[in-house]
Design a protein around this motif. Structure first.
Motif, PDB file in Angstrom:
ATOM      1  N   LYS A 130      -0.710  -0.657 -12.433  1.00 35.53           N
ATOM      2  CA  LYS A 130       0.626  -1.055 -12.850  1.00 35.53           C
ATOM      3  C   LYS A 130       1.130  -2.402 -11.800  1.00 35.53           C
ATOM      4  O   LYS A 130       1.799  -3.089 -12.241  1.00 35.53           O
ATOM      5  CB  LYS A 130       1.462   0.116 -12.662  1.00 35.53           C
ATOM      6  N   MET A 131       0.740  -2.014 -10.419  1.00 32.47           N
ATOM      7  CA  MET A 131       1.303  -3.070  -9.579  1.00 32.47           C
ATOM      8  C   MET A 131       0.682  -4.431  -9.522  1.00 32.47           C
ATOM      9  O   MET A 131       1.422  -5.261  -9.615  1.00 32.47           O
ATOM     10  CB  MET A 131       0.974  -2.518  -8.227  1.00 32.47           C
ATOM     11  N   ARG A 132      -0.514  -4.325 -10.038  1.00 25.90           N
ATOM     12  CA  ARG A 132      -1.077  -5.692 -10.455  1.00 25.90           C
ATOM     13  C   ARG A 132      -0.560  -6.306 -11.814  1.00 25.90           C
ATOM     14  O   ARG A 132      -0.313  -7.366 -11.563  1.00 25.90           O
ATOM     15  CB  ARG A 132      -2.617  -5.353 -10.774  1.00 25.90           C
ATOM     16  N   GLU A 133      -0.239  -5.427 -12.706  1.00 22.49           N
ATOM     17  CA  GLU A 133       0.525  -6.147 -13.723  1.00 22.49           C
ATOM     18  C   GLU A 133       1.829  -6.690 -13.452  1.00 22.49           C
ATOM     19  O   GLU A 133       2.187  -7.750 -13.743  1.00 22.49           O
ATOM     20  CB  GLU A 133       0.661  -5.105 -14.729  1.00 22.49           C
ATOM     21  N   SER A 134       2.576  -5.933 -12.673  1.00 18.86           N
ATOM     22  CA  SER A 134       4.024  -6.710 -12.340  1.00 18.86           C
ATOM     23  C   SER A 134       3.704  -7.476 -11.213  1.00 18.86           C
ATOM     24  O   SER A 134       4.530  -8.688 -11.320  1.00 18.86           O
ATOM     25  CB  SER A 134       4.542  -5.278 -11.387  1.00 18.86           C
ATOM     26  N   LEU A 136       0.660  -1.303   0.086  1.00 17.58           N
ATOM     27  CA  LEU A 136       0.077   0.003  -0.072  1.00 17.58           C
ATOM     28  C   LEU A 136       0.712   1.025   0.124  1.00 17.58           C
ATOM     29  O   LEU A 136       0.532   2.365  -0.782  1.00 17.58           O
ATOM     30  CB  LEU A 136      -1.082  -0.119   1.082  1.00 17.58           C
ATOM     31  N   ARG A 137       1.962   1.249   0.706  1.00 14.21           N
ATOM     32  CA  ARG A 137       2.840   2.550   0.602  1.00 14.21           C
ATOM     33  C   ARG A 137       3.374   2.549  -0.666  1.00 14.21           C
ATOM     34  O   ARG A 137       3.648   3.596  -1.105  1.00 14.21           O
ATOM     35  CB  ARG A 137       4.068   2.031   1.722  1.00 14.21           C
ATOM     36  N   GLU A 138       3.881   1.393  -1.530  1.00 17.74           N
ATOM     37  CA  GLU A 138       4.535   1.617  -2.456  1.00 17.74           C
ATOM     38  C   GLU A 138       3.252   2.276  -3.647  1.00 17.74           C
ATOM     39  O   GLU A 138       3.648   2.964  -4.508  1.00 17.74           O
ATOM     40  CB  GLU A 138       4.878   0.245  -3.013  1.00 17.74           C
ATOM     41  N   LEU A 139       1.995   1.773  -3.365  1.00 13.13           N
ATOM     42  CA  LEU A 139       0.886   2.059  -4.318  1.00 13.13           C
ATOM     43  C   LEU A 139       1.014   3.668  -4.115  1.00 13.13           C
ATOM     44  O   LEU A 139       0.902   4.381  -5.211  1.00 13.13           O
ATOM     45  CB  LEU A 139      -0.190   1.544  -3.855  1.00 13.13           C
ATOM     46  N   CYS A 140       1.043   4.204  -3.160  1.00 13.13           N
ATOM     47  CA  CYS A 140       0.905   5.663  -2.726  1.00 13.13           C
ATOM     48  C   CYS A 140       2.134   6.230  -3.537  1.00 13.13           C
ATOM     49  O   CYS A 140       2.050   7.459  -3.836  1.00 13.13           O
ATOM     50  CB  CYS A 140       0.771   6.132  -1.309  1.00 13.13           C
ATOM     51  N   ARG A 141       3.257   5.889  -3.155  1.00 14.41           N
ATOM     52  CA  ARG A 141       4.477   6.254  -3.686  1.00 14.41           C
ATOM     53  C   ARG A 141       4.511   6.413  -5.352  1.00 14.41           C
ATOM     54  O   ARG A 141       4.930   7.329  -6.045  1.00 14.41           O
ATOM     55  CB  ARG A 141       5.582   5.508  -3.386  1.00 14.41           C
ATOM     56  N   SER A 142       3.885   5.309  -5.672  1.00 10.20           N
ATOM     57  CA  SER A 142       3.796   5.141  -7.496  1.00 10.20           C
ATOM     58  C   SER A 142       2.842   6.270  -7.891  1.00 10.20           C
ATOM     59  O   SER A 142       2.961   7.016  -8.960  1.00 10.20           O
ATOM     60  CB  SER A 142       3.597   3.878  -7.697  1.00 10.20           C
ATOM     61  N   ALA A 143       1.648   6.544  -7.016  1.00 10.06           N
ATOM     62  CA  ALA A 143       0.785   7.498  -7.435  1.00 10.06           C
ATOM     63  C   ALA A 143       1.266   8.874  -7.413  1.00 10.06           C
ATOM     64  O   ALA A 143       1.049   9.777  -8.329  1.00 10.06           O
ATOM     65  CB  ALA A 143      -0.500   7.333  -6.727  1.00 10.06           C
ATOM     66  N   LEU A 167      -3.895   7.287  -8.319  1.00  7.25           N
ATOM     67  CA  LEU A 167      -3.898   6.155  -7.574  1.00  7.25           C
ATOM     68  C   LEU A 167      -4.130   4.840  -8.328  1.00  7.25           C
ATOM     69  O   LEU A 167      -3.881   3.782  -8.272  1.00  7.25           O
ATOM     70  CB  LEU A 167      -4.716   6.256  -6.375  1.00  7.25           C
ATOM     71  N   LEU A 168      -5.459   4.775  -9.011  1.00  8.38           N
ATOM     72  CA  LEU A 168      -5.845   3.692  -9.832  1.00  8.38           C
ATOM     73  C   LEU A 168      -4.847   3.277 -10.918  1.00  8.38           C
ATOM     74  O   LEU A 168      -4.913   2.147 -11.501  1.00  8.38           O
ATOM     75  CB  LEU A 168      -7.182   4.156 -10.571  1.00  8.38           C
ATOM     76  N   THR A 169      -4.171   4.359 -11.511  1.00  4.23           N
ATOM     77  CA  THR A 169      -3.136   4.037 -12.516  1.00  4.23           C
ATOM     78  C   THR A 169      -1.892   3.376 -11.877  1.00  4.23           C
ATOM     79  O   THR A 169      -1.582   2.256 -12.396  1.00  4.23           O
ATOM     80  CB  THR A 169      -2.616   5.197 -13.321  1.00  4.23           C
TER      81      THR A 169
END
Length: 348
Positions: free
Chosen positions: A329-333, A293-300, A323-325
């Motif tokens: 990307k995280m799901r794909e990776s 979740l932290r990586e999700l926020c950082r990527s956003a 955030l959705l983008t």
């Protein structure tokens, strides 16, 4: 030996002794110069002395060479930046730690007369990776005001026979001298895994030494030293070690409410748009750990950089689309890496 005087024989012996002595010290200097661990040990001892001075530990406490090597891994609790306020979604575990670990350390003078009221000598944090086990250990040390020994397992291994056992013993003797102290071992299963007949002799001796000295802590109620371990595989930890860690906490994957709390905590220091729906994100991130979740926020947050215009001086707030983008990307990776995070239906 006709023609050879006693003085000549004595001079020959003296010269031979001098050459032998010179050769010995020359070889010793060469071996020390070629030994890469020698410089590391000297640097570690200097670093340990600086740390001990910053911790305010009295100089009259005499530490051995091995204790100084271990002391280089000490952490000043006041320098730990992680607190319980930074750990979201684990309120129940935090409450139990305050009651069973932190309070007995802070009130050790009051509880030392009771064996039942003292802090446990062993605490085990187990669960999937990325769920906050290391953060909990650091926050516990900071909250309790205890010296934090972040033990590096590699520091207990030495090429010379018997040195590893001395280093293992120094862990506990050092902790006793500077108590209150928390000895933290991350991935404890790699050091204290289940014993079998295929164990190397040196590894088996380290485990035996570790458990023997650990038992010594339980006989002294006034000794405020505890071992805290973290692992992703508790079944691989030796049963004798588990017996010495009566306080066990499972730090599992966060639920939807916990994920929302984590997202809120991570995003609280950022400028976010009013359209960000943390509850929807929490439902879309089923199976995510706290670090995910932290990586999700950082990527956003990084997504805004790609949208930055040349004449723009300030970054736009993080919006829901960012955030959705990042989530896509995280799901794909995860899929490419063989991950198995479930994909819930989109909640439009």
């Amino acid at each position: 030996m006709d023609g050879v005087t006693r003085g000549e024989v004595l001079g020959l012996v003296v010269r031979l002794a001098a050459v032998t002595t010179l050769s010995y010290f020359t070889m010793k200097i060469l071996v020390d110069a070629l030994d890469p661990t020698k410089k590391q040990k000297i640097a570690a001892q200097k670093r340990a002395q600086q740390i001990l001075s910053s911790l305010g530990i009295p100089s009259d406490i005499n530490l051995t060479e091995y204790e100084l090597l271990i002391a280089s891994q000490l952490v000043d609790p006041s320098t730990i930046t992680v607190g319980f306020e930074d750990i979201a979604g684990l309120e129940q575990i935090v409450t139990e730690l305050r009651q069973t670990v932190i309070l007995p350390i802070q009130k050790r003078d009051l509880f030392c007369s009771s064996a039942l009221m003292s802090a446990p000598k062993g605490v085990l944090l187990h669960g999937p990776p990325g769920c906050g086990k290391t953060m909990i250990a650091k926050a516990t040390a900071r909250e309790a005001g205890a010296r934090f020994l972040n033990l590096d397992i590699s520091s207990l291994t030495d090429k010379w026979y018997g040195e590893s056992q001395k280093l293992a013993g120094a862990v506990f003797t050092l902790a006793t001298k500077i108590q209150p102290c928390i000895i933290f071992i991350d991935e404890i299963d790699s050091l204290l895994r289940v014993r079998d007949q295929h164990d190397h002799e040196a590894t088996a001796m380290i485990k035996a030494q570790f458990m023997q000295l650990w038992d010594g802590l339980t006989t002294d109620n006034s000794c405020t030293v505890l071992v805290m371990g973290a692992t992703n595989r508790p079944n691989d930890v030796d049963k004798a070690i588990l017996r010495r860690m009566p306080a066990t906490f499972r730090v599992g994957l966060p639920s939807a409410e916990q994920r929302r709390s984590i997202l809120t905590t991570v995003l609280r220091m950022e400028v976010i748009s009013d359209c960000v729906d943390t509850w929807r994100l929490a439902k879309l991130t089923e199976g995510f750990s706290g670090s995910d979740l932290r990586e999700l926020c950082r990527s956003a947050a990084v997504c805004r950089v790609y949208q930055l215009k040349e004449d723009q001086e300030k970054l736009d707030p993080i919006n829901m689309e960012d955030l959705l983008t990042a989530l896509a990307k995280m799901r794909e990776s995860k899929i490419e890496c063989g991950g198995s995070i479930p994909r819930p239906p989109d909640l439009d």
